[in-house]
Write a protein that holds these residues in place. Structure first.
Motif, mmCIF file in Angstrom:
data_model
loop_
_atom_site.group_PDB
_atom_site.id
_atom_site.type_symbol
_atom_site.label_atom_id
_atom_site.label_comp_id
_atom_site.label_asym_id
_atom_site.label_seq_id
_atom_site.Cartn_x
_atom_site.Cartn_y
_atom_site.Cartn_z
ATOM 1 N N THR A 224 32.069 3.868 32.147
ATOM 2 C CA THR A 224 31.587 3.122 31.005
ATOM 3 C C THR A 224 30.612 2.048 31.453
ATOM 4 O OG1 THR A 224 32.266 2.012 28.956
ATOM 5 C CG2 THR A 224 33.435 1.390 30.966
ATOM 6 N N VAL B 238 29.608 -1.815 31.058
ATOM 7 C CA VAL B 238 30.262 -3.062 30.656
ATOM 8 C C VAL B 238 29.348 -4.244 30.950
ATOM 9 C CG1 VAL B 238 32.632 -2.237 30.995
ATOM 10 C CG2 VAL B 238 31.464 -3.379 32.869
ATOM 11 N N ILE C 285 32.447 -3.574 26.501
ATOM 12 C CA ILE C 285 31.581 -2.418 26.249
ATOM 13 C C ILE C 285 30.791 -2.593 24.963
ATOM 14 C CG2 ILE C 285 33.022 -0.821 27.545
ATOM 15 C CD1 ILE C 285 34.055 0.259 24.841
ATOM 16 N N GLY D 98 36.273 -3.181 28.146
ATOM 17 C CA GLY D 98 36.125 -1.878 28.776
ATOM 18 C C GLY D 98 37.393 -1.377 29.432
#
Length: 187
Positions: free
Chosen positions: A8, A10, A16, A156
């Motif tokens: 992900t 971040v 996020i 996140g």
């Protein structure tokens, strides 16, 4: 056996999405995009929550994304060439090929998918990844850390659990983004 990888983007303070729900804080960079594409090309199955799936489906259903550049075309092709499992209690149809819906996250089923896989699986969506982290299913966490603090929003990593992580590697990009790769360790 495949690994389950959570990746992900971040902010530096771990979010996020910012407080408005926006995730546009990641600075543009061809090298960061190329790294995402390289990972996507190694993945056999995407395991997504509904919201992330809806955002990502455009890569397969809207040809204007791929038409913008060869780099975007490579990412779109990799996305389309990957099996997708969407966890959603509300989603009825899927506009992308090679996609199936699962109504509820079942750690036993995900472990069986990992055991049977000949390629890695990528899990996306913080809530879904949180469930997999709590169940001890995630083999690697990849955080693309943007050089910005957004002050709040959607985290996140899941709240309420402790994660001990072993650093596997780092990669710095020209736009200030740093990729941190970790292996979760049992607590």
């Amino acid at each position: 056996m495949g690994r389950l990888i959570y990746t992900t983007n971040v902010s530096l303070d771990g979010f996020i999405e910012d407080p408005r729900g926006s995730f546009d804080f990641l600075p543009p960079g061809e090298d960061v995009f190329a790294a995402h594409t390289e990972l996507m090309q190694s993945i056999g199955t995407l395991v997504y929550g509904r919201r992330l799936y809806e955002k990502m489906a455009v890569w397969e259903i809207d040809p204007s994304f791929a038409a913008q550049s060869p780099a975007l075309a490579a990412f779109a092709a990799a996305f389309a060439d990957t099996d997708k499992i969407v966890y959603s209690s509300t989603q009825i149809e899927t506009p992308t090929a090679r996609t199936r819906i699962e109504r509820a996250f079942d750690p036993v089923v995900v472990r069986e998918m990992k055991d049977a896989a000949d390629r890695d699986l990528l899990i996306g969506g913080a809530d879904l990844a949180g469930q997999a982290l709590r169940a001890g299913l995630v083999d690697e966490v990849q955080l693309y850390v943007a050089p910005v603090s957004v002050g709040g929003g959607k985290p996140g990593l899941p709240a309420g659990i402790r994660l001990d992580l072993e650093l596997l590697g780092e990669r710095r990009f020209g736009n200030g983004v740093v990729l941190l790769r970790y292996r979760p360790r049992p607590v």
